[in-house]
Design a protein around this motif. Sequence first.
Motif, PDB file in Angstrom:
ATOM      1  N   PHE A 237       0.884  -1.176   0.000  1.00  0.00           N
ATOM      2  CA  PHE A 237       0.000   0.000   0.000  1.00  0.00           C
ATOM      3  C   PHE A 237       0.919   1.222   0.000  1.00  0.00           C
ATOM      4  O   PHE A 237       1.765   1.346   0.890  1.00  0.00           O
ATOM      5  CB  PHE A 237      -0.869  -0.042   1.260  1.00  0.00           C
ATOM      6  CG  PHE A 237      -1.785   1.131   1.424  1.00  0.00           C
ATOM      7  CD1 PHE A 237      -3.054   1.122   0.871  1.00  0.00           C
ATOM      8  CD2 PHE A 237      -1.385   2.254   2.145  1.00  0.00           C
ATOM      9  CE1 PHE A 237      -3.916   2.206   1.030  1.00  0.00           C
ATOM     10  CE2 PHE A 237      -2.236   3.338   2.308  1.00  0.00           C
ATOM     11  CZ  PHE A 237      -3.506   3.310   1.751  1.00  0.00           C
ATOM     12  N   VAL A 238       0.773   2.082  -1.001  1.00  0.00           N
ATOM     13  CA  VAL A 238       1.690   3.235  -1.096  1.00  0.00           C
ATOM     14  C   VAL A 238       0.894   4.539  -1.161  1.00  0.00           C
ATOM     15  O   VAL A 238       0.027   4.714  -2.025  1.00  0.00           O
ATOM     16  CB  VAL A 238       2.589   3.139  -2.351  1.00  0.00           C
ATOM     17  CG1 VAL A 238       3.497   4.361  -2.445  1.00  0.00           C
ATOM     18  CG2 VAL A 238       3.422   1.866  -2.327  1.00  0.00           C
ATOM     19  N   MET A 239       1.184   5.443  -0.252  1.00  0.00           N
ATOM     20  CA  MET A 239       0.615   6.793  -0.292  1.00  0.00           C
ATOM     21  C   MET A 239       1.561   7.634  -1.143  1.00  0.00           C
ATOM     22  O   MET A 239       2.748   7.751  -0.800  1.00  0.00           O
ATOM     23  CB  MET A 239       0.551   7.389   1.119  1.00  0.00           C
ATOM     24  CG  MET A 239      -0.226   6.578   2.127  1.00  0.00           C
ATOM     25  SD  MET A 239      -1.987   6.878   2.038  1.00  0.00           S
ATOM     26  CE  MET A 239      -2.068   8.598   2.462  1.00  0.00           C
ATOM     27  N   SER A 240       1.045   8.231  -2.224  1.00  0.00           N
ATOM     28  CA  SER A 240       1.949   8.807  -3.223  1.00  0.00           C
ATOM     29  C   SER A 240       2.309  10.274  -2.996  1.00  0.00           C
ATOM     30  O   SER A 240       3.089  10.830  -3.765  1.00  0.00           O
ATOM     31  CB  SER A 240       1.354   8.621  -4.617  1.00  0.00           C
ATOM     32  OG  SER A 240       0.124   9.303  -4.724  1.00  0.00           O
ATOM     33  N   GLY A 241       1.765  10.909  -1.959  1.00  0.00           N
ATOM     34  CA  GLY A 241       2.157  12.300  -1.682  1.00  0.00           C
ATOM     35  C   GLY A 241       0.983  13.255  -1.730  1.00  0.00           C
ATOM     36  O   GLY A 241       0.003  13.036  -2.452  1.00  0.00           O
ATOM     37  N   GLY A 242       1.090  14.325  -0.974  1.00  0.00           N
ATOM     38  CA  GLY A 242      -0.015  15.267  -0.796  1.00  0.00           C
ATOM     39  C   GLY A 242      -0.343  16.036  -2.088  1.00  0.00           C
ATOM     40  O   GLY A 242       0.533  16.654  -2.687  1.00  0.00           O
ATOM     41  N   ILE A 243      -1.617  15.995  -2.459  1.00  0.00           N
ATOM     42  CA  ILE A 243      -2.096  16.800  -3.603  1.00  0.00           C
ATOM     43  C   ILE A 243      -2.413  18.202  -3.090  1.00  0.00           C
ATOM     44  O   ILE A 243      -2.148  19.202  -3.750  1.00  0.00           O
ATOM     45  CB  ILE A 243      -3.359  16.157  -4.224  1.00  0.00           C
ATOM     46  CG1 ILE A 243      -3.018  14.773  -4.775  1.00  0.00           C
ATOM     47  CG2 ILE A 243      -3.950  17.055  -5.307  1.00  0.00           C
ATOM     48  CD1 ILE A 243      -4.240  13.965  -5.202  1.00  0.00           C
ATOM     49  N   THR A 244      -3.008  18.236  -1.910  1.00  0.00           N
ATOM     50  CA  THR A 244      -3.337  19.523  -1.297  1.00  0.00           C
ATOM     51  C   THR A 244      -2.285  19.851  -0.245  1.00  0.00           C
ATOM     52  O   THR A 244      -1.538  18.984   0.184  1.00  0.00           O
ATOM     53  CB  THR A 244      -4.692  19.427  -0.580  1.00  0.00           C
ATOM     54  OG1 THR A 244      -4.629  18.328   0.342  1.00  0.00           O
ATOM     55  CG2 THR A 244      -5.834  19.213  -1.548  1.00  0.00           C
ATOM     56  N   GLU A 245      -2.297  21.105   0.181  1.00  0.00           N
ATOM     57  CA  GLU A 245      -1.451  21.453   1.330  1.00  0.00           C
ATOM     58  C   GLU A 245      -1.977  20.735   2.575  1.00  0.00           C
ATOM     59  O   GLU A 245      -3.128  20.285   2.594  1.00  0.00           O
ATOM     60  CB  GLU A 245      -1.459  22.964   1.544  1.00  0.00           C
ATOM     61  CG  GLU A 245      -2.814  23.471   1.965  1.00  0.00           C
ATOM     62  CD  GLU A 245      -2.917  24.984   1.967  1.00  0.00           C
ATOM     63  OE1 GLU A 245      -2.381  25.603   2.890  1.00  0.00           O
ATOM     64  OE2 GLU A 245      -3.548  25.509   1.035  1.00  0.00           O
ATOM     65  N   ALA A 246      -1.135  20.621   3.607  1.00  0.00           N
ATOM     66  CA  ALA A 246      -1.542  19.952   4.841  1.00  0.00           C
ATOM     67  C   ALA A 246      -2.287  20.954   5.730  1.00  0.00           C
ATOM     68  O   ALA A 246      -1.802  22.062   5.977  1.00  0.00           O
ATOM     69  CB  ALA A 246      -0.317  19.403   5.556  1.00  0.00           C
ATOM     70  N   ILE A 247      -3.459  20.545   6.208  1.00  0.00           N
ATOM     71  CA  ILE A 247      -4.334  21.429   6.983  1.00  0.00           C
ATOM     72  C   ILE A 247      -4.382  20.956   8.441  1.00  0.00           C
ATOM     73  O   ILE A 247      -4.670  19.782   8.709  1.00  0.00           O
ATOM     74  CB  ILE A 247      -5.767  21.398   6.390  1.00  0.00           C
ATOM     75  CG1 ILE A 247      -5.754  21.866   4.925  1.00  0.00           C
ATOM     76  CG2 ILE A 247      -6.738  22.212   7.231  1.00  0.00           C
ATOM     77  CD1 ILE A 247      -5.380  23.320   4.710  1.00  0.00           C
ATOM     78  N   PRO A 248      -4.116  21.842   9.411  1.00  0.00           N
ATOM     79  CA  PRO A 248      -4.158  21.431  10.823  1.00  0.00           C
ATOM     80  C   PRO A 248      -5.560  20.981  11.241  1.00  0.00           C
ATOM     81  O   PRO A 248      -6.568  21.541  10.777  1.00  0.00           O
ATOM     82  CB  PRO A 248      -3.768  22.708  11.586  1.00  0.00           C
ATOM     83  CG  PRO A 248      -3.098  23.576  10.569  1.00  0.00           C
ATOM     84  CD  PRO A 248      -3.713  23.228   9.239  1.00  0.00           C
ATOM     85  N   VAL A 249      -5.620  19.967  12.112  1.00  0.00           N
ATOM     86  CA  VAL A 249      -6.904  19.504  12.650  1.00  0.00           C
ATOM     87  C   VAL A 249      -6.798  19.391  14.165  1.00  0.00           C
ATOM     88  O   VAL A 249      -5.708  19.201  14.719  1.00  0.00           O
ATOM     89  CB  VAL A 249      -7.329  18.131  12.069  1.00  0.00           C
ATOM     90  CG1 VAL A 249      -7.827  18.266  10.652  1.00  0.00           C
ATOM     91  CG2 VAL A 249      -6.212  17.095  12.158  1.00  0.00           C
ATOM     92  N   LYS A 250      -7.983  19.504  14.818  1.00  0.00           N
ATOM     93  CA  LYS A 250      -8.030  19.351  16.274  1.00  0.00           C
ATOM     94  C   LYS A 250      -9.299  18.571  16.631  1.00  0.00           C
ATOM     95  O   LYS A 250     -10.176  18.365  15.763  1.00  0.00           O
ATOM     96  CB  LYS A 250      -7.997  20.715  16.960  1.00  0.00           C
ATOM     97  CG  LYS A 250      -9.102  21.626  16.540  1.00  0.00           C
ATOM     98  CD  LYS A 250      -9.007  22.943  17.259  1.00  0.00           C
ATOM     99  CE  LYS A 250     -10.146  23.895  16.955  1.00  0.00           C
ATOM    100  NZ  LYS A 250     -11.004  23.703  15.818  1.00  0.00           N
ATOM    101  N   ALA A 251      -9.381  18.176  17.892  1.00  0.00           N
ATOM    102  CA  ALA A 251     -10.566  17.433  18.342  1.00  0.00           C
ATOM    103  C   ALA A 251     -11.822  18.246  18.039  1.00  0.00           C
ATOM    104  O   ALA A 251     -11.861  19.461  18.275  1.00  0.00           O
ATOM    105  CB  ALA A 251     -10.448  17.160  19.833  1.00  0.00           C
ATOM    106  N   GLY A 252     -12.825  17.566  17.503  1.00  0.00           N
ATOM    107  CA  GLY A 252     -14.080  18.235  17.140  1.00  0.00           C
ATOM    108  C   GLY A 252     -14.199  18.477  15.645  1.00  0.00           C
ATOM    109  O   GLY A 252     -15.293  18.738  15.145  1.00  0.00           O
ATOM    110  N   ASP A 253     -13.078  18.397  14.913  1.00  0.00           N
ATOM    111  CA  ASP A 253     -13.125  18.653  13.467  1.00  0.00           C
ATOM    112  C   ASP A 253     -13.630  17.429  12.699  1.00  0.00           C
ATOM    113  O   ASP A 253     -13.281  16.292  13.015  1.00  0.00           O
ATOM    114  CB  ASP A 253     -11.725  18.999  12.936  1.00  0.00           C
ATOM    115  CG  ASP A 253     -11.283  20.398  13.335  1.00  0.00           C
ATOM    116  OD1 ASP A 253     -12.149  21.223  13.692  1.00  0.00           O
ATOM    117  OD2 ASP A 253     -10.066  20.664  13.297  1.00  0.00           O
ATOM    118  N   CYS A 254     -14.424  17.699  11.661  1.00  0.00           N
ATOM    119  CA  CYS A 254     -14.858  16.657  10.712  1.00  0.00           C
ATOM    120  C   CYS A 254     -14.220  16.979   9.370  1.00  0.00           C
ATOM    121  O   CYS A 254     -14.263  18.136   8.928  1.00  0.00           O
ATOM    122  CB  CYS A 254     -16.371  16.679  10.530  1.00  0.00           C
ATOM    123  SG  CYS A 254     -17.227  16.076  11.965  1.00  0.00           S
ATOM    124  N   VAL A 255     -13.655  15.967   8.737  1.00  0.00           N
ATOM    125  CA  VAL A 255     -12.924  16.179   7.490  1.00  0.00           C
ATOM    126  C   VAL A 255     -13.504  15.266   6.412  1.00  0.00           C
ATOM    127  O   VAL A 255     -13.746  14.080   6.658  1.00  0.00           O
ATOM    128  CB  VAL A 255     -11.420  15.861   7.715  1.00  0.00           C
ATOM    129  CG1 VAL A 255     -10.684  15.686   6.400  1.00  0.00           C
ATOM    130  CG2 VAL A 255     -10.775  16.955   8.557  1.00  0.00           C
TER     131      VAL A 255
END
Length: 271
Positions: A237-255
């Motif tokens: 299983f290979v993750m090929s790299g971020g298409i989008t920028e990385a967005i911070p998340v915290k408890a309570g967030d839905c993505v």
Amino acid sequence: MSTELTPALTLSREDIVRLSERIEGAQTGAHAIPKLTDEYPAMTVADGYAVQAELRRRRLARGNRLIGWKVGLTSKAKMLQMGVDVPSIGFLTSDMARPENSAISTGDMVHPRVECEVAFVTRAPLAGPGCTREQVLAATDYVLPAVEVIDSRFSGFKFDLSSVIADNGSAARFVGGGRARLPQDIDLRTLGVVLEKNGEIVAAGASAAVLGHPAEAVAMLVNILAEQGETLPAGSFVMSGGITEAIPVKAGDCVIARFQELGDVSMRFVA
Ligand code: 0L1
Ligand code: MG
């Protein structure tokens, strides 16, 4: 793009073990540490991979399974954001996987961020040097949409290439989902993706952001593995790299990551 692991090792075996223990402690204790080059300014990329290899040995010795690899820092934007000039690779183990639509705890991470990626599952082994995009596509069983949760263990998400490689490319959690597709059935270069957090669009991109084509990143991974005397087995299983920028998340967030052709991947974060 050269990924040569030169100059060679500068760290002693004792230093490599000590630094892998330091990284492992920060990962399991979810606390930030200074980047490793603060103490070892001469540390090379080869040193970083030696620390990562020791980290992997320790993680597997605890009973976790190696299920694949990730490629990181694959877009120009990300390299600029992080102040580095070549991509990196990291390993993925069974304990990092989270089911689609699940609740992901933030309490065991330092400062998590999410990014949208295309994941590849291989059906034939791949070996470098000289692995190409075409060879990757021929060896791919299917692709699927995925979200990587990265979590640098370094204070303020501040690091250099050698340090981030030692920290396993900030690998923390990953979620695969959506709809698996045959690579020949879609144009993997032009896939659009939109990332929503709490119902708001927070990032968007196209898969060409990943070295021009995500399969190019998988080929690069195979070639870096070859420099370390390793190959990519069938069933990886290979993750090929971020298409989008990385967005911070915290408890309570839905993505929710919405991928053209591949469907959605969603998760929520809890304390
Ligand atoms: O997957 C990634 O692109 C992350 C690589 C490491 C850099 C970071 O933590 O942002
Ligand atoms: Mg990533």
